[in-house]
Design a protein around this motif. Structure first.
Motif, short mmCIF file in Angstrom:
data_model
loop_
_atom_site.label_atom_id
_atom_site.label_comp_id
_atom_site.label_asym_id
_atom_site.label_seq_id
_atom_site.Cartn_x
_atom_site.Cartn_y
_atom_site.Cartn_z
N ALA A 251 0.85 -1.18 0.00
CA ALA A 251 0.00 0.00 0.00
C ALA A 251 0.89 1.24 0.00
CB ALA A 251 -0.92 0.01 1.20
N GLY A 252 1.25 1.71 -1.19
CA GLY A 252 2.09 2.89 -1.28
C GLY A 252 3.44 2.67 -0.65
N ASP A 253 3.81 3.53 0.31
CA ASP A 253 5.13 3.45 0.95
C ASP A 253 5.18 2.44 2.08
OD1 ASP A 253 3.48 4.78 2.72
OD2 ASP A 253 5.01 6.21 3.36
N THR A 254 4.09 1.66 2.28
CA THR A 254 3.98 0.76 3.43
C THR A 254 3.73 -0.68 2.98
OG1 THR A 254 3.14 2.54 4.83
CG2 THR A 254 2.71 0.30 5.56
N VAL A 255 4.42 -1.61 3.65
CA VAL A 255 4.22 -3.04 3.44
C VAL A 255 3.74 -3.64 4.75
CG1 VAL A 255 5.39 -5.25 2.99
CG2 VAL A 255 5.96 -3.22 1.62
N ALA A 256 2.76 -4.51 4.67
CA ALA A 256 2.26 -5.20 5.87
C ALA A 256 2.53 -6.69 5.75
CB ALA A 256 0.77 -4.96 6.04
N LEU A 257 2.89 -7.31 6.86
CA LEU A 257 2.98 -8.76 6.98
C LEU A 257 1.98 -9.19 8.04
CD1 LEU A 257 4.18 -11.62 6.63
CD2 LEU A 257 5.89 -10.99 8.36
N ILE A 258 1.09 -10.10 7.67
CA ILE A 258 0.11 -10.65 8.60
C ILE A 258 0.36 -12.14 8.72
CG2 ILE A 258 -2.34 -10.99 9.10
CD1 ILE A 258 -2.90 -8.53 7.37
N VAL A 259 0.51 -12.63 9.94
CA VAL A 259 0.80 -14.04 10.18
C VAL A 259 -0.21 -14.58 11.18
CG1 VAL A 259 2.50 -15.74 10.92
CG2 VAL A 259 3.26 -13.63 9.82
N GLN A 260 -0.83 -15.71 10.87
CA GLN A 260 -1.70 -16.40 11.82
C GLN A 260 -1.35 -17.88 11.85
OE1 GLN A 260 -5.90 -15.71 11.23
NE2 GLN A 260 -5.77 -13.56 11.85
N SER A 261 -1.45 -18.47 13.02
CA SER A 261 -1.18 -19.90 13.16
C SER A 261 -1.98 -20.45 14.32
CB SER A 261 0.32 -20.14 13.39
OG SER A 261 0.74 -19.50 14.59
N ARG A 262 -2.26 -21.75 14.23
CA ARG A 262 -2.95 -22.44 15.33
C ARG A 262 -2.49 -23.89 15.37
NH1 ARG A 262 -9.42 -23.35 15.68
NH2 ARG A 262 -8.88 -24.93 14.11
N LYS A 263 -2.20 -24.35 16.55
CA LYS A 263 -1.76 -25.73 16.71
C LYS A 263 -2.94 -26.68 16.56
CE LYS A 263 2.11 -24.66 19.80
NZ LYS A 263 2.72 -24.89 21.13
N GLY A 264 -2.63 -27.88 16.10
CA GLY A 264 -3.66 -28.89 15.95
C GLY A 264 -3.81 -29.33 14.51
N SER A 265 -4.37 -30.52 14.35
CA SER A 265 -4.50 -31.09 13.01
C SER A 265 -5.53 -30.36 12.16
CB SER A 265 -4.90 -32.57 13.13
OG SER A 265 -6.12 -32.71 13.85
N GLY A 266 -6.42 -29.59 12.81
CA GLY A 266 -7.44 -28.88 12.04
C GLY A 266 -6.93 -27.68 11.29
N GLY A 267 -5.73 -27.24 11.60
CA GLY A 267 -5.15 -26.10 10.91
C GLY A 267 -5.68 -24.77 11.42
N THR A 268 -5.27 -23.69 10.73
CA THR A 268 -5.65 -22.33 11.09
C THR A 268 -6.90 -21.93 10.32
OG1 THR A 268 -3.34 -21.78 11.50
CG2 THR A 268 -4.85 -19.95 11.18
N PRO A 269 -7.93 -21.44 10.99
CA PRO A 269 -9.18 -21.10 10.29
C PRO A 269 -8.96 -20.09 9.17
CG PRO A 269 -9.49 -21.07 12.67
CD PRO A 269 -8.02 -21.21 12.44
N ARG A 270 -9.58 -20.36 8.04
CA ARG A 270 -9.41 -19.51 6.86
C ARG A 270 -10.21 -18.21 6.96
NH1 ARG A 270 -12.79 -18.96 2.71
NH2 ARG A 270 -13.98 -20.76 3.44
N VAL A 271 -11.46 -18.29 7.42
CA VAL A 271 -12.36 -17.13 7.39
C VAL A 271 -11.83 -15.95 8.22
CG1 VAL A 271 -14.66 -16.29 8.02
CG2 VAL A 271 -14.40 -18.43 6.74
N PRO A 272 -11.48 -16.15 9.50
CA PRO A 272 -10.98 -15.00 10.26
C PRO A 272 -9.65 -14.47 9.73
CG PRO A 272 -10.79 -17.02 11.54
CD PRO A 272 -11.61 -17.35 10.35
N PHE A 273 -8.86 -15.34 9.09
CA PHE A 273 -7.62 -14.84 8.50
C PHE A 273 -7.93 -13.90 7.33
CE2 PHE A 273 -4.13 -15.32 5.37
CZ PHE A 273 -3.14 -14.69 6.10
N HIS A 274 -8.80 -14.31 6.44
CA HIS A 274 -9.17 -13.44 5.32
C HIS A 274 -9.82 -12.15 5.82
CE1 HIS A 274 -9.36 -16.88 2.08
NE2 HIS A 274 -8.16 -16.73 2.62
N GLN A 275 -10.64 -12.26 6.86
CA GLN A 275 -11.25 -11.08 7.44
C GLN A 275 -10.19 -10.11 7.95
OE1 GLN A 275 -13.07 -11.80 11.20
NE2 GLN A 275 -14.32 -9.96 11.18
N THR A 276 -9.18 -10.64 8.63
CA THR A 276 -8.09 -9.82 9.17
C THR A 276 -7.33 -9.12 8.04
OG1 THR A 276 -7.86 -11.31 11.05
CG2 THR A 276 -6.00 -9.86 10.58
N VAL A 277 -7.07 -9.84 6.96
CA VAL A 277 -6.34 -9.25 5.82
C VAL A 277 -7.14 -8.11 5.21
CG1 VAL A 277 -5.45 -9.70 3.51
CG2 VAL A 277 -5.07 -11.36 5.33
N ILE A 278 -8.43 -8.31 5.01
CA ILE A 278 -9.27 -7.28 4.38
C ILE A 278 -9.35 -6.03 5.25
CG2 ILE A 278 -11.64 -6.72 3.70
CD1 ILE A 278 -11.94 -9.62 2.78
#
Length: 285
Positions: A251-278
């Motif tokens: 975004a112009g002069d700024t770069v963002a890095l967003i990282v999410q993780s969750r332990k367990g075989s179910g993985g990290t939920p997709r919906v709240p991650f996409h929500q956070t990015v938006i």
């Protein structure tokens, strides 16, 4: 209404004859119509109530007519979105435009970078080391595999980095989130950093614990914020103890890095991650 001055009392001489009182005309019959001023007041209140009802109905329609995917901050139990606070853009210094205003051809963020960080959602436990303030380059590169950290730090040092702001939190389900905002001396430096280290058909330098990340094919948030770009990745199966999701925002002069993780075989939920990015993208745009 001003007070009326009382008329002086008449003085009656003791020996003077008191004249008889004149006959008063009969009182007019009571009218069934209220005074005009009352009618006018009732009319004004009626109009005001009708206007308020109309505005309320219009607002309700605008919200209810939206698809739930158009309201990324809305928390719903059905799809797993988080309950973020109502977002607002920070105030700008006097005379300074927003980054993608037509008067800001350099696409500079003049607002305090810390005020552009996405706030933690309801129920989150905030990371005391990433509480929304400035962080060091060393803290940022700690997100990556140790063997690449010195190279990333050198790229930042020589690539026009100004400063880094960060916020982190953990949700009750164990999902951990970290958001970093990196501001550079110009849009050119910001884009060069992405081109040099990350975006080239892959996620670039691997994050710690996520050696293999693929493009997130389910991502459909591009184009929601004009002038910005989102690159979204997810650790491919089989992942280790925790699945890592990551996104780079330009975004112009700024770069963002967003990282999410969750332990367990179910993985990290997709919906709240996409929500956070938006939502973070909206604050940068």
């Amino acid at each position: 209404m001003s007070e009326q001055t009382a008329a002086p009392a008449a003085v009656i001489e003791p020996d003077a004859a008191v004249p008889s009182l004149p006959q008063l005309p009969p009182a007019p019959p009571a009218s069934s119509r209220p005074p005009r001023r009352i009618l006018r007041a009732v009319s004004r209140w009626t109009v005001a109530v009708l206007v308020l009802c109309g505005v309320g109905a219009g607002t309700a329609y605008e919200i209810t007519a939206m698809e739930r995917t158009d309201v990324p901050g809305l928390a719903t139990e059905s799809d797993g979105r988080w309950d973020y606070p109502r977002l607002s853009l920070p105030a700008l210094p006097a005379g300074r435009p927003r980054p993608f205003n037509e008067d800001n051809t350099a696409e500079i963020h003049y607002a305090d970078l810390r005020a552009l960080l996405l706030p933690a959602p309801a129920g989150a436990t905030v990371d005391k080391k990433l509480a929304g303030g400035w962080v060091s380059t060393r803290q940022f590169v700690s997100e990556y595999e140790e063997e690449n950290r010195s190279d990333i730090a050198a790229t930042l040092r020589d690539g026009g980095l100004r400063h880094i702001a960060a916020r982190g939190w953990t949700m009750p389900d164990g999902t951990s989130s970290r958001v970093y905002l990196l501001r550079f001396n110009s849009t050119g430096f910001a884009q060069a950093f992405l081109d040099d280290r990350y975006i080239g058909g892959s996620a670039g330098d691997p994050l710690a614990g996520a050696a293999d990340a693929d493009l997130d094919e389910s991502w459909s948030g591009d184009g929601k914020v004009a002038g910005t770009t989102a690159h979204v990745f997810a650790e491919a199966k089989p992942f280790g103890a925790a699945q890592v999701r990551q996104s780079y925002l330009a975004a112009g002069d700024t770069v963002a890095l967003i990282v999410q993780s969750r332990k367990g075989s179910g993985g990290t939920p997709r919906v709240p991650f996409h929500q956070t990015v938006i939502l973070q993208n909206q604050l940068l745009g």
